[in-house]
Motif scaffolding. Structure first.
Motif, short mmCIF file in Angstrom:
data_model
loop_
_atom_site.label_atom_id
_atom_site.label_comp_id
_atom_site.label_asym_id
_atom_site.label_seq_id
_atom_site.Cartn_x
_atom_site.Cartn_y
_atom_site.Cartn_z
N LYS A 1 0.83 -1.21 0.00
CA LYS A 1 0.00 0.00 0.00
C LYS A 1 0.86 1.25 0.00
CE LYS A 1 -4.03 2.03 2.17
NZ LYS A 1 -4.72 2.24 0.91
N SER A 2 0.48 2.19 -0.85
CA SER A 2 1.13 3.50 -0.89
C SER A 2 0.14 4.56 -0.45
CB SER A 2 1.59 3.81 -2.32
OG SER A 2 2.03 5.16 -2.40
N PHE A 3 0.66 5.55 0.24
CA PHE A 3 -0.14 6.70 0.61
C PHE A 3 0.34 7.87 -0.24
CE2 PHE A 3 -0.14 3.81 4.16
CZ PHE A 3 -1.48 3.75 4.48
N SER A 4 0.18 7.71 -1.55
CA SER A 4 0.64 8.74 -2.48
C SER A 4 -0.19 10.00 -2.30
CB SER A 4 0.58 8.24 -3.92
OG SER A 4 -0.74 7.93 -4.27
N GLU A 5 0.34 11.11 -2.77
CA GLU A 5 -0.30 12.40 -2.54
C GLU A 5 -1.66 12.51 -3.21
OE1 GLU A 5 2.54 15.42 -3.57
OE2 GLU A 5 4.04 14.54 -2.27
N ASN B 1 -4.67 6.92 -2.92
CA ASN B 1 -4.10 5.70 -2.36
C ASN B 1 -4.01 4.66 -3.47
OD1 ASN B 1 -3.88 6.76 0.19
ND2 ASN B 1 -5.85 5.97 0.87
N ARG C 1 4.68 6.37 -1.29
CA ARG C 1 4.85 6.74 0.11
C ARG C 1 4.36 5.60 0.97
NH1 ARG C 1 1.53 11.56 1.30
NH2 ARG C 1 2.28 11.16 3.38
N ASN D 1 4.14 5.55 4.31
CA ASN D 1 3.35 6.01 5.46
C ASN D 1 2.45 7.18 5.08
OD1 ASN D 1 4.64 4.22 7.35
ND2 ASN D 1 6.44 5.53 7.13
N GLU D 2 1.39 7.35 5.88
CA GLU D 2 0.48 8.48 5.64
C GLU D 2 1.15 9.79 5.93
OE1 GLU D 2 -3.81 7.92 6.57
OE2 GLU D 2 -3.00 6.23 7.72
#
Length: 156
Positions: free
Chosen positions: A50-54, A57, A153, A155-156
């Motif tokens: 999982k990515s917390f992209s800008e 998600n 990313r 992490n959030e």
């Protein structure tokens, strides 16, 4: 969810190689799943990180469908192996290297748009200059007029 014993031959080879050489990729925070191939008799491996992209998600994905390794993030993906002269160990090491570069921010996705219509995407190196005019000029199809950059990313 399928039993790993039902993995197709290539997917089992990928799974065994990862367990032996890169066990951390098979540990949390990854989500490992098994998917039925279209032939209904075999199953392939898929790993999602999982990515917390800008912008949204999304997941960084490795899968072993169709006897090749596919790495995907956001709107872009690339293949490792799957052709006649492929060398499995080189292919999987290149795929793992690509995952690491995406996770560490060395590779990002450049998404090309013509107004709001998506026309394509590519991995670019972080250290490259983000010269949007140059990147737009170099893109050959769809006559894009803007680019969106997506970074992984954890992490959030």
């Amino acid at each position: 969810m399928y039993n790993q014993k039902k993995l197709d031959h290539y997917s089992q080879k990928v799974n065994d190689f990862l367990k032996k050489n890169y066990p951390s990729i098979l540990e949390s925070p990854y989500r490992i799943s098994f998917h039925q191939n279209e032939d209904i008799e075999t199953v392939f491996l898929e790993i999602k990180i999982k990515s917390f992209s800008e912008e949204r998600n999304t997941n960084l994905i490795l899968n072993s469908q169709d006897e090749k390794i596919t790495i995907g993030f956001c709107s872009h993906h690339c293949h490792f192996g799957g052709w006649y002269e492929s060398k499995f160990e080189e292919d999987i090491k290149d795929a793992i290297s690509t995952i690491k570069k995406i996770r560490e921010g060395e590779l990002i996705v450049a998404e090309y748009y013509r107004d709001e219509k998506f026309v394509g995407s590519v991995f670019i190196k972080k250290q490259e200059q983000f010269d949007e005019k140059k990147l737009l000029k170099e893109w050959k199809s769809g006559k894009p007029n803007r680019i969106n950059f997506e970074r992984f990313r954890l992490n959030e």
